[in-house]
Each structure stands twice: as structure tokens, then as C-alpha cells.
Design an enzyme around this catalytic site. Structure first.
Site, PDB file in Angstrom:
ATOM      1  N   GLU A   1      51.246  14.647 -68.059  1.00 53.01           N
ATOM      2  CA  GLU A   1      52.200  14.551 -66.929  1.00 53.01           C
ATOM      3  C   GLU A   1      52.640  15.939 -66.441  1.00 53.01           C
ATOM      4  OE1 GLU A   1      54.966  11.311 -66.948  1.00 53.01           O
ATOM      5  OE2 GLU A   1      53.751  10.229 -68.414  1.00 53.01           O
TER       6      GLU A   1
ATOM      7  N   GLY B   1      56.879  21.362 -97.676  1.00 52.24           N
ATOM      8  CA  GLY B   1      55.923  22.229 -98.378  1.00 52.24           C
ATOM      9  C   GLY B   1      54.516  21.644 -98.269  1.00 52.24           C
TER      10      GLY B   1
HETATM   11  C1  LIG Z   1      45.893  12.077 -74.384  1.00 52.95           C
HETATM   12  C2  LIG Z   1      45.940  12.328 -72.905  1.00 52.95           C
HETATM   13  C3  LIG Z   1      46.396  11.317 -72.062  1.00 52.95           C
HETATM   14  C4  LIG Z   1      46.414  11.516 -70.674  1.00 52.95           C
HETATM   15  N1  LIG Z   1      46.812  10.492 -69.843  1.00 52.95           N
HETATM   16  C5  LIG Z   1      46.658  10.643 -68.496  1.00 52.95           C
HETATM   17  C6  LIG Z   1      46.903   9.539 -67.607  1.00 52.95           C
HETATM   18  O1  LIG Z   1      47.301   8.439 -68.016  1.00 52.95           O
HETATM   19  N2  LIG Z   1      46.663   9.723 -66.282  1.00 52.95           N
HETATM   20  C7  LIG Z   1      46.216  10.909 -65.773  1.00 52.95           C
HETATM   21  O2  LIG Z   1      46.010  10.998 -64.560  1.00 52.95           O
HETATM   22  N3  LIG Z   1      46.005  11.980 -66.590  1.00 52.95           N
HETATM   23  C8  LIG Z   1      46.207  11.872 -67.926  1.00 52.95           C
HETATM   24  N4  LIG Z   1      45.971  12.944 -68.765  1.00 52.95           N
HETATM   25  C9  LIG Z   1      45.578  14.223 -68.200  1.00 52.95           C
HETATM   26  C10 LIG Z   1      46.655  15.285 -68.276  1.00 52.95           C
HETATM   27  O3  LIG Z   1      47.690  15.025 -67.373  1.00 52.95           O
HETATM   28  C11 LIG Z   1      45.982  16.648 -68.062  1.00 52.95           C
HETATM   29  O4  LIG Z   1      45.260  16.929 -69.250  1.00 52.95           O
HETATM   30  C12 LIG Z   1      46.955  17.758 -67.748  1.00 52.95           C
HETATM   31  O5  LIG Z   1      47.521  17.580 -66.480  1.00 52.95           O
HETATM   32  C13 LIG Z   1      46.311  19.161 -67.797  1.00 52.95           C
HETATM   33  O6  LIG Z   1      45.090  19.206 -67.150  1.00 52.95           O
HETATM   34  P1  LIG Z   1      43.810  19.817 -67.942  1.00 52.95           P
HETATM   35  O7  LIG Z   1      43.782  19.188 -69.256  1.00 52.95           O
HETATM   36  O8  LIG Z   1      42.637  19.684 -67.068  1.00 52.95           O
HETATM   37  O9  LIG Z   1      44.183  21.340 -68.140  1.00 52.95           O
HETATM   38  P2  LIG Z   1      43.924  22.558 -67.117  1.00 52.95           P
HETATM   39  O10 LIG Z   1      44.519  22.221 -65.802  1.00 52.95           O
HETATM   40  O11 LIG Z   1      42.481  22.912 -67.144  1.00 52.95           O
HETATM   41  O12 LIG Z   1      44.766  23.698 -67.776  1.00 52.95           O
HETATM   42  C14 LIG Z   1      44.284  24.518 -68.851  1.00 52.95           C
HETATM   43  C15 LIG Z   1      45.373  25.524 -69.185  1.00 52.95           C
HETATM   44  O13 LIG Z   1      45.620  26.363 -68.041  1.00 52.95           O
HETATM   45  C16 LIG Z   1      46.985  26.302 -67.679  1.00 52.95           C
HETATM   46  N5  LIG Z   1      47.083  26.385 -66.212  1.00 52.95           N
HETATM   47  C17 LIG Z   1      46.337  25.733 -65.280  1.00 52.95           C
HETATM   48  N6  LIG Z   1      46.734  26.065 -64.053  1.00 52.95           N
HETATM   49  C18 LIG Z   1      47.757  26.946 -64.185  1.00 52.95           C
HETATM   50  C19 LIG Z   1      48.602  27.654 -63.276  1.00 52.95           C
HETATM   51  N7  LIG Z   1      48.476  27.498 -61.945  1.00 52.95           N
HETATM   52  N8  LIG Z   1      49.569  28.451 -63.781  1.00 52.95           N
HETATM   53  C20 LIG Z   1      49.714  28.611 -65.128  1.00 52.95           C
HETATM   54  N9  LIG Z   1      48.945  27.977 -66.032  1.00 52.95           N
HETATM   55  C21 LIG Z   1      47.991  27.159 -65.566  1.00 52.95           C
HETATM   56  C22 LIG Z   1      47.480  24.963 -68.201  1.00 52.95           C
HETATM   57  O14 LIG Z   1      48.880  24.946 -68.395  1.00 52.95           O
HETATM   58  C23 LIG Z   1      46.709  24.865 -69.516  1.00 52.95           C
HETATM   59  O15 LIG Z   1      47.373  25.618 -70.497  1.00 52.95           O
HETATM   60  C24 LIG Z   1      45.986  12.772 -70.146  1.00 52.95           C
HETATM   61  C25 LIG Z   1      45.574  13.784 -71.005  1.00 52.95           C
HETATM   62  C26 LIG Z   1      45.527  13.577 -72.360  1.00 52.95           C
HETATM   63  C27 LIG Z   1      45.042  14.687 -73.247  1.00 52.95           C
END
Ligand SMILES: Cc1cc2nc3c(=O)[nH]c(=O)nc-3n(C[C@H](O)[C@H](O)[C@H](O)COP(=O)(O)OP(=O)(O)OC[C@H]3O[C@@H](n4cnc5c(N)ncnc54)[C@H](O)[C@@H]3O)c2cc1C
Length: 383
Positions: A363, A339
């Protein structure tokens, strides 16, 4: 859940449980609030030889598998997802070296990661290259006997805390994704600097930083495999690491269920414990069913990977999606059982839900992973 585990596997779980109860739970709220990196806890995890689970025996590890790593990560996540993320991200940084490193590279880097003396990190994401990894702009251009690294990586877990970084950069930008390579970069070399620690919704104690490369000279022998193999190395790494993210989700959901069950047996309304209301009982039962189903899928994916099966992208992705979507539902339902108290920072539930969110994002977002599953099914059929 300790059933069907060997004595060695039970021991791994017990060691993690002790660290969680004695070292993590008492400080996790403060670590979260002040975003304190859990350096001392990581040292304790290293002392308990848990980093050795990632590494083969000949390089100072224990030669166990993804399954054992999932067991350890799940237990640590029951305590705190920042700690578990820090731990798992070092494994994520080690996998590319294990799957594509030369014997010399393995001898040089893996023993230090096995002992936990050094942490690793995995640097792929950039401001314009999240899901679209083919869009990375960081370059590693060959000059004489070194690669000249220029560019900025964003949101890298263990950034600043790790000593060993696997960086994905374009060695031949004209070739697009086929021109990407993976290269090992050590902290402290000239031209390699860190941005500030990010202020985040969840896993606030884990270190997430920018990595900035400015004319950074990396010895040519640090390239993994050969030029152009970067994308393949990254994808093979994720195939192995995604069930570990699934295990993080299972661990945090388990913690939320334990809290909700305990609370339901002490909170009284209408003169009786709320655990006597069927609406609450059914929520608890559904939480337990979904956690158990996610755990089974994560363990199955891990065991299939450990069996040496090559086509693991689909199963690995399924385990991460199912477990992370489950963790969001379960942590949210746990708050519902508490709650209004669940909404307050005095209780650990709101932190669990904030922490769980990242498992749907990093990932590979769950949308991207659904793409992988669908495309694999279209190509290879329903197995
Ligand atoms: C706390 C944290 C730790 C991290 N650690 C690491 C790390 O150690 N090493 C590393 O390399 N990265 C790391 N990342 C990065 C992480 O892997 C990315 O944030 C993730 O892959 C998504 O990329 P983006 O945030 O740019 O989202 P975007 O790619 O911009 O996506 C935005 C939205 O669009 C959707 N989308 C994009 N393309 C498509 C598609 N073709 N079809 C359907 N939907 C789509 C996505 O699912 C999402 O909902 C980390 C991120 C965070 C927040």
C-alpha cells in the site's frame, strides 16, 4: 487497550480477541509453515459480522468507520498477520466501490462483501509498475458494450480467493496516468485466470497471486466512476486504507511485546529472572512507549478520516510509516529478549518479525509515503 472506547467498540475488540485466542493462535504456526490459506477462520470472521464494519448500513454493513476497522484489524493482527491481511485486503477492494461506485454497483457488490460471503481484492501492481503506478500496462479497451482486458497484475492479495476484483487498467494508454481507469471484474469470467500462490518471507498464509487477463470481456457497466479516474480512485482508496496497515503493525508489535514480557518473567539467568535486569526492563519500556505512540497516531488518523476531512494523505501516510517502522524495531527487540530461543521456530517471535516486514512495503512503500508527506508539506505548509 480498551480505554476511551464505546461499548460497541469494546465489543468489536472482544469478538476479535475470542477468534484470535480460540481459532487463530492454535493454528498460526502450521498455517505459516505450510502456507495454508485461513479459509475457515475467514468464515468465522464473517459469521461474527466483522466484514460489515467496512460497509455502509444501506448496503448491509454497520456503517462504522475506519477507526472501528482499525480496532478489529489490530486485534486480528495480534493473532496472525496473514488473517488480518486477508480481512483488510477485502476492505481495500471494497473502498473503491464505496467511494466511486454507482448506486447499482453498490447494491450489486457491497452486500456480498458485508456478509463476508465473498471477498474482494485490489489489483494495481504489475511487474513494471510498483511504486510507479503510472507505468501500468494492462489495458481495458472499449469495444461495443464491453471493455477488453489484457495484461497481468502481480502480487495481488486475496488473488484466487476473492470473487470481486477492482482492477486498474489503461482505457487510454496515450494519456499516461490520466488514461487509467478502475473496473470491477468478477472471478470466473472467461479470459480471467490466476497464477500460482507466491511463496513469501512473511504473511505466508495469505494468498498473493498473479491475475492474468487475456481478451477478457468486462461489461461496460463495471467501470467505476468514468474513464480516466483510476489514479484518483486508487489514491483516495489508499488515503483511507493506510491507517489500517498501521493498525496491522500495532497489533503484531503488541503480540511481540506480550510474548517478550511473559518470557522475561520466567527465563532465569545468573540465578534471577531476566526481567530483573534493567537492560531488559528498558527494552520492554521502550517497546511499550513506541507501540502506544504508534497506536495513538493510527487512531488519530482514523478519526480524522472518519470526521470527513478531505486532506488526509499526509496523516494517513504518517500513521502507516510510524507504526510499520515501529513494528520492525519492536519485533526485533522481542527476539533479542528471547535470546537464541527467539531465533527458533518453536516460538512465535521470528514469524512476527517476518510478518511485520510487509507493513513497510505494501500500500505504498515507506519511502514513497515520505515523498507524499514532504510534497504535501511543501505545498500546504506545516499544519
Ligand atoms: C505480500 C504482498 C502483497 C501485496 N498486495 C498487493 C495488492 O493486494 N494489490 C496491489 O495492487 N499490490 C499489492 N502488492 C504490491 C505492493 O504494493 C508493491 O510491492 C509496492 O507498492 C512496491 O512496489 P515494488 O515492490 O515494485 O517496489 P519498487 O517500486 O520497485 O521499489 C523498490 C525500492 O525503491 C524505492 N523507490 C521506488 N521509487 C522511489 C521514489 N520515487 N523515491 C524513493 N524511493 C523509491 C521503494 O521504496 C523500494 O524501496 C503487494 C506486495 C506484496 C509483497
Amino acid at each position: 487497550m480498551k480505554y476511551l472506547l464505546t461499548e460497541e467498540q469494546k465489543m468489536i475488540v472482544d469478538i476479535c480477541r475470542k477468534i484470535v485466542d480460540e481459532r487463530i493462535v492454535p493454528v498460526r504456526a502450521e498455517m505459516d509453515e505450510k502456507a495454508i490459506f485461513p479459509g475457515e477462520i475467514i468464515k468465522e470472521i464473517a459469521k461474527s459480522d466483522l466484514f460489515r464494519l467496512f460497509i455502509p448500513e444501506e448496503f448491509g454493513g454497520m456503517g462504522t468507520g475506519i477507526f472501528e476497522i482499525c480496532l478489529a484489524t489490530e486485534e486480528l493482527s495480534r493473532g496472525d498477520l496473514s488473517v488480518a491481511t486477508t480481512y483488510a485486503a477485502s476492505g481495500l477492494g471494497a473502498i473503491p466501490i464505496m467511494i466511486s461506485g454507482s448506486v447499482e454497483q453498490k447494491k450489486k457488490y457491497l452486500p456480498q462483501l458485508a456478509s463476508g460471503e465473498k471477498l474482494a481484492a485490489f489489483g494495481l501492481t504489475e511487474a513494471e509498475a510498483g511504486s510507479d503506478v503510472g507505468n501500468i500496462r494492462t489495458t481495458a479497451l472499449k469495444e461495443k458494450d464491453f471493455y477488453l482486458l489484457n495484461g497481468t497484475k502481480q502480487w495481488i492479495t486475496n488473488g484466487g480467493e476473492a470473487d470481486i476484483y477492482v482492477i486498474f487498467a489503461m482505457t487510454d494508454p496515450k494519456k499516461g496516468i490520466r488514461g487509467a481507469s478502475a473496473i470491477i471484474v468478477e472471478k470466473g469470467i472467461p479470459g480471467f485466470e490466476f497464477g500460482k500462490k507466491e511463496d513469501k518471507l512473511g504473511i505466508r498464509a495469505s494468498a498473493t497471486r498473479e491475475l492474468v487477463f487475456t481478451d477478457c470481456r468486462v461489461p461496460e457497466e463495471n467501470i467505476l466512476d468514468k474513464e480516466g479516474m483510476g489514479f484518483i480512485i486508487a489514491m483516495k482508496t489508499f488515503d483511507q486504507s493506510r491507517p489500517v496497515v498501521g493498525s496491522q503493525a500495532v497489533g503484531v508489535a503488541q503480540a511481540a511485546l506480550e510474548e517478550a514480557l511473559g518470557y522475561s518473567k520466567v527465563r532465569k539467568q545468573f540465578g534471577t529472572h531476566i526481567s530483573s535486569f534493567q537492560a531488559i526492563q528498558h527494552m520492554l519500556a521502550d517497546m511499550a512507549i513506541n507501540i502506544e505512540a504508534a497506536r495513538a497516531l493510527v487512531y488519530h488518523a482514523a478519526k480524522v478520516i472518519d470526521s470527513g476531512e478531505k486532506n488526509i494523505s499526509r496523516l494517513s501516510s504518517m500513521s502507516k510509516i510510524f507504526a510499520s517502522d515501529m513494528a520492525i524495531k519492536v519485533t526485533s527487540d522481542a527476539i533479542q529478549i528471547f535470546g537464541g530461543y527467539g531465533f527458533m521456530k518453536e516460538y512465535p517471535l521470528e514469524k512476527m518479525m517476518r510478518d511485520a516486514k510487509i507493513t513497510q512495503i505494501y500500500e505504498g512503500t515507506n519511502q514513497i509515503l515520505r515523498n507524499i508527506i514532504a510534497l504535501d508539506m511543501i505545498k500546504r505548509g506545516v499544519i
